[in-house]
Design a protein around this motif. Structure first.
Motif, mmCIF file in Angstrom:
data_model
loop_
_atom_site.group_PDB
_atom_site.id
_atom_site.type_symbol
_atom_site.label_atom_id
_atom_site.label_comp_id
_atom_site.label_asym_id
_atom_site.label_seq_id
_atom_site.Cartn_x
_atom_site.Cartn_y
_atom_site.Cartn_z
ATOM 1 N N GLN A 118 55.477 67.728 18.289
ATOM 2 C CA GLN A 118 54.635 66.795 19.031
ATOM 3 C C GLN A 118 53.383 67.527 19.491
ATOM 4 O O GLN A 118 53.240 68.743 19.278
ATOM 5 C CB GLN A 118 55.384 66.232 20.245
ATOM 6 N N SER A 119 52.463 66.801 20.092
ATOM 7 C CA SER A 119 51.291 67.394 20.713
ATOM 8 C C SER A 119 50.954 66.565 21.943
ATOM 9 O O SER A 119 51.548 65.505 22.179
ATOM 10 C CB SER A 119 50.096 67.419 19.738
ATOM 11 N N THR A 120 49.981 67.002 22.724
ATOM 12 C CA THR A 120 49.601 66.236 23.909
ATOM 13 C C THR A 120 49.000 64.892 23.519
ATOM 14 O O THR A 120 48.941 63.977 24.352
ATOM 15 C CB THR A 120 48.590 67.015 24.763
ATOM 16 N N GLU A 121 48.537 64.758 22.274
ATOM 17 C CA GLU A 121 47.994 63.485 21.801
ATOM 18 C C GLU A 121 48.971 62.787 20.860
ATOM 19 O O GLU A 121 48.625 61.810 20.208
ATOM 20 C CB GLU A 121 46.650 63.726 21.120
ATOM 21 N N ASP A 122 50.185 63.293 20.801
ATOM 22 C CA ASP A 122 51.241 62.689 19.980
ATOM 23 C C ASP A 122 52.577 62.974 20.656
ATOM 24 O O ASP A 122 53.448 63.637 20.109
ATOM 25 C CB ASP A 122 51.205 63.275 18.570
ATOM 26 N N LEU A 123 52.724 62.458 21.883
ATOM 27 C CA LEU A 123 53.910 62.776 22.675
ATOM 28 C C LEU A 123 55.191 62.236 22.058
ATOM 29 O O LEU A 123 56.280 62.752 22.316
ATOM 30 C CB LEU A 123 53.750 62.239 24.099
ATOM 31 N N PHE A 124 55.077 61.193 21.249
ATOM 32 C CA PHE A 124 56.267 60.624 20.629
ATOM 33 C C PHE A 124 56.610 61.302 19.306
ATOM 34 O O PHE A 124 57.564 60.908 18.631
ATOM 35 C CB PHE A 124 56.082 59.117 20.416
ATOM 36 N N GLY A 125 55.837 62.308 18.900
ATOM 37 C CA GLY A 125 56.163 63.088 17.715
ATOM 38 C C GLY A 125 56.153 62.270 16.434
ATOM 39 O O GLY A 125 57.116 62.305 15.665
ATOM 40 N N GLN A 126 55.044 61.565 16.174
ATOM 41 C CA GLN A 126 55.004 60.643 15.043
ATOM 42 C C GLN A 126 54.445 61.238 13.754
ATOM 43 O O GLN A 126 54.575 60.624 12.691
ATOM 44 C CB GLN A 126 54.176 59.417 15.417
ATOM 45 N N LEU A 127 53.817 62.411 13.804
ATOM 46 C CA LEU A 127 53.174 62.915 12.584
ATOM 47 C C LEU A 127 54.187 63.183 11.478
ATOM 48 O O LEU A 127 53.992 62.756 10.330
ATOM 49 C CB LEU A 127 52.367 64.176 12.884
ATOM 50 N N ALA A 128 55.260 63.900 11.773
ATOM 51 C CA ALA A 128 56.258 64.201 10.733
ATOM 52 C C ALA A 128 56.875 62.925 10.153
ATOM 53 O O ALA A 128 56.967 62.781 8.926
ATOM 54 C CB ALA A 128 57.340 65.132 11.294
#
Length: 259
Positions: A118-128
């Motif tokens: 995750q990242s601070t701009e992807d708290l829900f961990g959606q990239l993977a």
């Protein structure tokens, strides 16, 4: 094995955040940016796999300050570095960059895509999950150990409360890394200077293909509820100040409220 690892630049959490004029974004004009911690661990995991079984590692960075992070990635062992051109002064949306990452993985015949969980701009961990869906590859997020064994991976996923699960996963695959098997390594100044000669490739954003299902309506800064006071480290001064604070707030030295 070909590994593609994603490195996202995020606002420095120690900086002072100000809202944009629209009230729905962060004013980025004076912000410092740093590498997302989880992506840093993903890079380290990629290099560890390269050292263990042999692999080509391609690092792709997105966001302000990407070039210096790519130089660091090259110094740590990345074989190719690419800057993904992204509109400045905007939040890095996983939905918006997923198609570009998937396309780069296909173009480079990647066997494995790694990114931070995750990242601070992807708290829900959606990239993977997004990249895995576009490539139709299996994905696992929250990994803390990855071991390559031939055409497969042994992946340990942290579930919380001290529970961990281990998967045997066929490649190609997409993994969201929580922690690398070892802490990210230190890079010396001499290696960074040598890595500064590494050519940086360029890639452009492709249409995401995902419909926007939600949008930010409003942002608010936290309301300040009080303040703190540094009492110093001199025991006598600290004691005197504490007695004064107690008295001002209607408390006696023994902690009982005055009537």
């Amino acid at each position: 094995m070909n590994i593609l690892v994603v490195l996202r630049m995020i606002p420095d959490s120690a900086g002072e955040l100000q809202l944009g004029e629209d009230g729905r974004s962060i004013d980025r004009e004076w912000l410092d940016f740093q590498l997302n911690d989880f992506d840093d661990h993903a890079l380290e995991e990629a290099i560890l796999i390269k050292e263990a079984v042999g692999a080509k590692v391609t690092a792709v960075a997105v966001g302000e300050g990407a070039n210096r992070v790519l130089q660091m990635a090259a110094a740590r062992g990345a074989d190719e570095v690419v800057a993904l051109q992204f509109e400045e002064d905007t939040m890095i949306s996983s939905r918006d960059i997923a198609a570009s990452i998937a396309s780069m993985a296909q173009a480079r015949s990647a066997d494995l895509v790694l990114c931070g969980v995750q990242s601070t701009e992807d708290l829900f961990g959606q990239l993977a999950p997004y990249v895995g869906a576009l490539l139709d590859w299996p994905h696992v997020s929250g990994t803390n150990r990855i071991a390559a064994t031939g055409a497969a991976l042994r992946v340990t996923q942290e579930r919380g409360a001290g529970v961990a699960v281990t998967y045997d996963l066929a490649i190609p695959a997409v993994l969201g890394v929580q922690t690398a098997s070892k802490a990210p390594r230190y890079v010396s100044g001499s290696k960074l200077r040598e890595a500064s000669k590494t050519p940086i490739g360029r890639a452009t954003i492709e249409p995401s293909g995902f419909e926007r299902s939600a949008e930010i309506r409003e942002l608010r800064l936290p309301a300040q509820g009080g303040s703190g006071e540094d009492l110093g480290n001199d025991p006598e001064n600290v004691a005197d100040r504490l007695v004064t604070i107690l008295a001002v707030n209607g408390l006696t030295a023994n902690g009982l409220a005055r009537k």
